[in-house]
Design a protein around this motif. Structure first.
Motif, mmCIF file in Angstrom:
data_model
loop_
_atom_site.group_PDB
_atom_site.id
_atom_site.type_symbol
_atom_site.label_atom_id
_atom_site.label_comp_id
_atom_site.label_asym_id
_atom_site.label_seq_id
_atom_site.Cartn_x
_atom_site.Cartn_y
_atom_site.Cartn_z
ATOM 1 N N THR A 25 0.243 73.560 -35.783
ATOM 2 C CA THR A 25 1.156 72.468 -36.118
ATOM 3 C C THR A 25 0.851 71.246 -35.262
ATOM 4 O O THR A 25 0.819 70.124 -35.748
ATOM 5 C CB THR A 25 2.620 72.906 -35.903
ATOM 6 O OG1 THR A 25 2.840 74.092 -36.664
ATOM 7 C CG2 THR A 25 3.584 71.839 -36.348
ATOM 8 N N ASN A 26 0.598 71.458 -33.976
ATOM 9 C CA ASN A 26 0.254 70.375 -33.046
ATOM 10 C C ASN A 26 -1.218 70.501 -32.675
ATOM 11 O O ASN A 26 -1.599 71.442 -31.981
ATOM 12 C CB ASN A 26 1.126 70.469 -31.794
ATOM 13 C CG ASN A 26 0.784 69.426 -30.757
ATOM 14 O OD1 ASN A 26 -0.162 68.641 -30.912
ATOM 15 N ND2 ASN A 26 1.542 69.404 -29.678
ATOM 16 N N PRO A 27 -2.068 69.559 -33.101
ATOM 17 C CA PRO A 27 -3.500 69.681 -32.823
ATOM 18 C C PRO A 27 -3.850 69.666 -31.331
ATOM 19 O O PRO A 27 -4.915 70.135 -30.943
ATOM 20 C CB PRO A 27 -4.125 68.482 -33.531
ATOM 21 C CG PRO A 27 -3.034 67.660 -34.070
ATOM 22 C CD PRO A 27 -1.743 68.390 -33.902
ATOM 23 N N LEU A 28 -2.970 69.160 -30.492
ATOM 24 C CA LEU A 28 -3.270 69.064 -29.057
ATOM 25 C C LEU A 28 -3.294 70.426 -28.360
ATOM 26 O O LEU A 28 -3.782 70.520 -27.232
ATOM 27 C CB LEU A 28 -2.270 68.144 -28.362
ATOM 28 C CG LEU A 28 -2.372 66.669 -28.757
ATOM 29 C CD1 LEU A 28 -1.270 65.867 -28.107
ATOM 30 C CD2 LEU A 28 -3.743 66.115 -28.403
ATOM 31 N N TYR A 46 -5.311 57.105 -34.682
ATOM 32 C CA TYR A 46 -4.539 58.344 -34.847
ATOM 33 C C TYR A 46 -4.299 59.017 -33.489
ATOM 34 O O TYR A 46 -3.175 59.435 -33.192
ATOM 35 C CB TYR A 46 -5.282 59.288 -35.794
ATOM 36 C CG TYR A 46 -4.656 60.650 -35.900
ATOM 37 C CD1 TYR A 46 -3.499 60.843 -36.652
ATOM 38 C CD2 TYR A 46 -5.204 61.743 -35.239
ATOM 39 C CE1 TYR A 46 -2.911 62.097 -36.746
ATOM 40 C CE2 TYR A 46 -4.631 63.001 -35.330
ATOM 41 C CZ TYR A 46 -3.480 63.168 -36.077
ATOM 42 O OH TYR A 46 -2.894 64.407 -36.151
ATOM 43 N N CYS A 47 -5.329 59.105 -32.674
ATOM 44 C CA CYS A 47 -5.199 59.770 -31.371
ATOM 45 C C CYS A 47 -4.233 59.025 -30.442
ATOM 46 O O CYS A 47 -3.436 59.639 -29.748
ATOM 47 C CB CYS A 47 -6.562 59.916 -30.709
ATOM 48 S SG CYS A 47 -7.616 61.159 -31.492
ATOM 49 N N LYS A 72 -5.949 53.483 -23.872
ATOM 50 C CA LYS A 72 -5.043 52.990 -24.903
ATOM 51 C C LYS A 72 -4.690 51.514 -24.670
ATOM 52 O O LYS A 72 -4.638 50.726 -25.615
ATOM 53 C CB LYS A 72 -3.766 53.840 -24.957
ATOM 54 C CG LYS A 72 -2.831 53.428 -26.067
ATOM 55 C CD LYS A 72 -1.638 54.367 -26.168
ATOM 56 C CE LYS A 72 -0.758 53.989 -27.343
ATOM 57 N NZ LYS A 72 0.348 54.947 -27.510
ATOM 58 N N ALA A 73 -4.469 51.132 -23.423
ATOM 59 C CA ALA A 73 -4.130 49.743 -23.111
ATOM 60 C C ALA A 73 -5.232 48.789 -23.557
ATOM 61 O O ALA A 73 -4.962 47.702 -24.071
ATOM 62 C CB ALA A 73 -3.855 49.579 -21.613
ATOM 63 N N GLU A 85 -0.390 60.317 -29.253
ATOM 64 C CA GLU A 85 0.079 59.694 -28.018
ATOM 65 C C GLU A 85 -0.822 59.966 -26.822
ATOM 66 O O GLU A 85 -0.350 60.114 -25.688
ATOM 67 C CB GLU A 85 1.528 60.083 -27.739
ATOM 68 C CG GLU A 85 2.470 59.635 -28.845
ATOM 69 C CD GLU A 85 3.922 59.993 -28.597
ATOM 70 O OE1 GLU A 85 4.230 60.702 -27.623
ATOM 71 O OE2 GLU A 85 4.751 59.547 -29.409
ATOM 72 N N LEU A 86 -2.132 60.034 -27.063
ATOM 73 C CA LEU A 86 -3.079 60.159 -25.962
ATOM 74 C C LEU A 86 -3.203 58.809 -25.268
ATOM 75 O O LEU A 86 -2.980 57.760 -25.878
ATOM 76 C CB LEU A 86 -4.446 60.616 -26.476
ATOM 77 C CG LEU A 86 -4.475 62.008 -27.113
ATOM 78 C CD1 LEU A 86 -5.848 62.286 -27.718
ATOM 79 C CD2 LEU A 86 -4.133 63.069 -26.082
ATOM 80 N N SER A 87 -3.567 58.813 -23.993
ATOM 81 C CA SER A 87 -3.710 57.556 -23.258
ATOM 82 C C SER A 87 -5.176 57.192 -23.014
ATOM 83 O O SER A 87 -5.479 56.042 -22.722
ATOM 84 C CB SER A 87 -2.976 57.632 -21.918
ATOM 85 O OG SER A 87 -3.499 58.696 -21.140
ATOM 86 N N THR A 88 -6.076 58.182 -23.143
ATOM 87 C CA THR A 88 -7.498 57.964 -22.908
ATOM 88 C C THR A 88 -8.299 58.794 -23.897
ATOM 89 O O THR A 88 -7.934 59.928 -24.195
ATOM 90 C CB THR A 88 -7.886 58.405 -21.471
ATOM 91 O OG1 THR A 88 -7.077 57.703 -20.537
ATOM 92 C CG2 THR A 88 -9.342 58.119 -21.175
ATOM 93 N N LEU A 89 -9.387 58.224 -24.380
ATOM 94 C CA LEU A 89 -10.326 58.948 -25.233
ATOM 95 C C LEU A 89 -11.733 58.744 -24.704
ATOM 96 O O LEU A 89 -12.034 57.692 -24.130
ATOM 97 C CB LEU A 89 -10.290 58.425 -26.672
ATOM 98 C CG LEU A 89 -9.114 58.823 -27.517
ATOM 99 C CD1 LEU A 89 -9.156 58.076 -28.852
ATOM 100 C CD2 LEU A 89 -9.111 60.323 -27.753
#
Length: 174
Positions: free
Chosen positions: A57-60, A117-118, A168-169, A123-127
């Protein structure tokens, strides 16, 4: 189930009918060699596929999640995208397309929307994103959005890779 849509594409959970396309995406030399990725037997690829179609349900909660890329309104899977966890425990995005879908801007389109999407939905802050430095087309796509942070020798793939990062910023400023 649809995960997200772009102007021309639909990113969906994979289903059994996608297996032949998944095998091609994981074994065709023209796709695998530029990455590079380990050569796998068909049995290993089928086992990978079966692990990827068990969607939480939650991909994280999974270290690696892979979705199918489809042109809108069409059933045939044309590529893969998703995210995984790199060796520094950071979330990393990735994509690949079947060769006949190269050169039409799909990689840029899916990367931009996967980032959104991420950051927005998950709600990720870094990719991050890693790429073989010789895979110039993917380097070009990633440099549109990410900044390079380091190069390293990838033992598993036996290639010189470059790691990119996006906060994200910084994404919100683009």
């Amino acid at each position: 189930m649809t995960i997200f849509k772009t102007d021309r594409l639909e990113i969906k959970e994979m289903k059994e009918a996608d297996l032949p396309f998944f095998i091609e995406l994981m074994s065709a030399p023209e796709i695998i060699d530029p990455i590079p990725a380990p050569k796998r037997t068909e049995e290993e690829i089928i086992a990978l596929f079966n692990g990827f179609i068990d969607y939480p349900t939650n991909p994280l909660i999974k270290e690696k999640i892979i979705w199918g890329i489809h042109e809108k309104g069409k059933d045939e899977m044309i590529g893969l995208c998703g995210f995984l966890t790199n060796d520094e425990d950071q979330r990393e995005i990735g994509y690949r397309f079947r060769k006949k879908y190269w050169g039409v801007g799909y990689a840029t389109e899916v990367t931009k929307n996967l980032i959104a999407y991420c950051f927005n939905d998950l709600e990720l802050s870094t990719l991050t994103a890693d790429v073989n430095t010789e895979n110039l087309k993917s380097v070009k796509v990633l440099e549109k959005f990410f900044k390079p942070v380091r190069e390293f020798y990838n033992e598993r793939d036996q290639s010189l890779d470059r790691r990119y990062i996006l906060e994200k910023a910084d994404w919100l400023k683009q």
